[in-house]
Scaffold this motif. Structure first.
Motif, short mmCIF file in Angstrom:
data_model
loop_
_atom_site.label_atom_id
_atom_site.label_comp_id
_atom_site.label_asym_id
_atom_site.label_seq_id
_atom_site.Cartn_x
_atom_site.Cartn_y
_atom_site.Cartn_z
N THR A 19 0.78 -1.25 0.00
CA THR A 19 0.00 0.00 0.00
C THR A 19 0.81 1.29 0.00
O THR A 19 0.45 2.24 -0.67
N LEU A 20 1.87 1.39 0.79
CA LEU A 20 2.62 2.66 0.90
C LEU A 20 4.02 2.54 0.28
O LEU A 20 4.95 3.24 0.69
N ARG A 67 7.16 3.57 19.44
CA ARG A 67 8.19 3.58 18.39
C ARG A 67 8.20 2.25 17.61
O ARG A 67 8.20 2.23 16.39
N THR A 68 8.17 1.14 18.35
CA THR A 68 8.23 -0.16 17.67
C THR A 68 7.00 -0.39 16.82
O THR A 68 7.08 -0.88 15.69
N SER A 69 5.83 -0.01 17.35
CA SER A 69 4.61 -0.28 16.59
C SER A 69 4.51 0.63 15.36
O SER A 69 4.03 0.20 14.31
N PHE A 70 5.00 1.87 15.44
CA PHE A 70 5.02 2.71 14.23
C PHE A 70 5.99 2.11 13.20
O PHE A 70 5.71 2.12 12.01
N GLU A 71 7.11 1.58 13.68
CA GLU A 71 8.07 1.02 12.74
C GLU A 71 7.48 -0.24 12.08
O GLU A 71 7.57 -0.41 10.86
N ILE A 72 6.86 -1.09 12.87
CA ILE A 72 6.23 -2.30 12.31
C ILE A 72 5.11 -1.89 11.35
O ILE A 72 4.98 -2.45 10.25
N ALA A 73 4.32 -0.89 11.74
CA ALA A 73 3.19 -0.45 10.90
C ALA A 73 3.71 0.01 9.53
O ALA A 73 3.17 -0.36 8.48
N ALA A 74 4.77 0.81 9.53
CA ALA A 74 5.31 1.32 8.26
C ALA A 74 5.83 0.16 7.41
O ALA A 74 5.57 0.09 6.20
N LYS A 75 6.54 -0.77 8.05
CA LYS A 75 7.11 -1.90 7.29
C LYS A 75 6.00 -2.79 6.72
O LYS A 75 6.09 -3.27 5.59
N ARG A 76 4.94 -3.01 7.50
CA ARG A 76 3.85 -3.88 7.00
C ARG A 76 3.12 -3.25 5.83
O ARG A 76 2.47 -3.93 5.05
N LEU A 77 3.22 -1.92 5.71
CA LEU A 77 2.57 -1.23 4.58
C LEU A 77 3.59 -0.94 3.47
O LEU A 77 3.29 -0.21 2.53
#
Ligand code: CP
Length: 313
Positions: free
Chosen positions: A43-44, A61-71
């Motif tokens: 998607t991104l 921080r970790t969840s934003f990093e995981i979120a970006a990577k999953r997208l």
């Protein structure tokens, strides 16, 4: 899928009740993606996200990093100790520097209230507040709302007690107004020294006794005692705080059968929660963490206008 009217999430007031609903619905789709074996979506692809964390963090921080990577976004992590801020570079100059690199979105955590607004004034990127001083933590509020909606189905009439350091809490600063906007009934429970000067301005009920209010709450939301933000010794001791406002076995027994426990983390075991309360079956702390990844994926998706590949429909 709709869109948000705002380019930034600097505080919870940037989102209407309908937009909060859209974020939670979108997060629900991403939560299902996160339960698959292959969790990555295109998607991104090609978008650049900078996580500028100038104050410690594990969950956000970790969840934003995981979120970006999953997208499939390209994400870059900057911490205070490893950035030029330690050499005296101002936040405005940091913002202009990151802007010159054409970042699409910046998540900022900072000790200073208002720091996300400074970035928004000096950058073309979308800005998300990942926690600014004692002010706001809007993505924590959104993940808490997700957890509550998933558990109870809605917010109308939900009786939520927020216990502890209301005066210094950015979690309270975002979650209390959001709950009021969505129709929940909120009560703050704290010693007078951990309440703002005019607690009635919060628009919530105020109580000084946890034992008195516990039996009538659907949600017991315990705030961390933030020793790094306490000035002027507002507590006699942590032991005294735990005796009066900590959730232990005796107080677990006062809660009604269907009530739940929440906490933004990190927890101080033996202060806000005894070990029994920290590990109780009705403690949703780890569900909150799981929701954090999905909610942050939803925000990145909605703010950056990801192409609809059908996976988040
Ligand atoms: N709840 C929260 O913001 O946790 P972190 O400080 O670990 O990000």
């Amino acid at each position: 899928m709709g869109a948000l009217a705002t380019r930034h999430v600097l505080g919870i007031q940037d989102l209407s009740a309908e937009e909060i609903g859209l974020v939670l619905d979108t997060a629900q789709s991403f939560k299902e993606v996160n339960e698959r074996t292959i969790k990555k979506l295109p998607t991104l692809r090609g978008r650049t996200i900078i996580n500028l964390f100038l104050e410690p963090s594990t969950r956000t921080r970790t969840s934003f990093e995981i979120a970006a990577k999953r997208l499939s976004a390209d994400s870059v992590n900057m911490s205070g100790s490893a950035s030029a801020t330690v050499k005296g570079e101002s936040l405005v100059d940091t913002a202009k520097t990151l802007d010159a690199m054409n970042a699409d979105l910046v998540v900022i955590r900072h000790t200073m209230a208002g720091s996300p607004q400074i970035l928004a004034r000096h950058m073309r990127a979308s800005i998300i507040n990942g926690g600014d001083g004692k002010h706001q933590h809007p993505t924590q509020a959104l993940l808490d709302l997700f957890t509550l909606r998933e558990h109870f189905g809605g917010f109308e009439g939900l009786r939520v007690g927020m216990v502890g350091d209301i005066a210094h809490s950015r979690v309270a600063g975002s979650l209390l107004p959001a709950l009021s906007m969505l129709g929940a009934q909120t009560t703050v429970v704290a010693p007078p020294t951990l309440l703002p000067a005019r607690p009635e301005a919060l628009g919530t009920r105020v109580s000084y006794s946890l034992d008195e209010v516990l039996p009538e709450l659907d949600v017991v939301y315990l705030l961390r005692v933030q020793q790094e933000r306490l000035e002027g010794a507002p507590l006699p001791s942590l032991r005294e705080y735990a005796l009066l406002f900590g959730l232990d076995l005796a107080r677990l027994a006062l809660m009604h059968r269907d009530a739940i426990i929440m906490h933004p983390g990190p927890i101080n075991r033996g202060v806000e929660l005894s070990s029994e309360a920290a590990d109780a079956a009705n403690n949703l702390l780890l569900s909150q963490v799981t929701a954090g990844v999905a909610v942050r994926m939803a925000l990145l998706y909605l703010l950056l206008g990801g192409e609809d590949d059908g996976a988040a429909a």
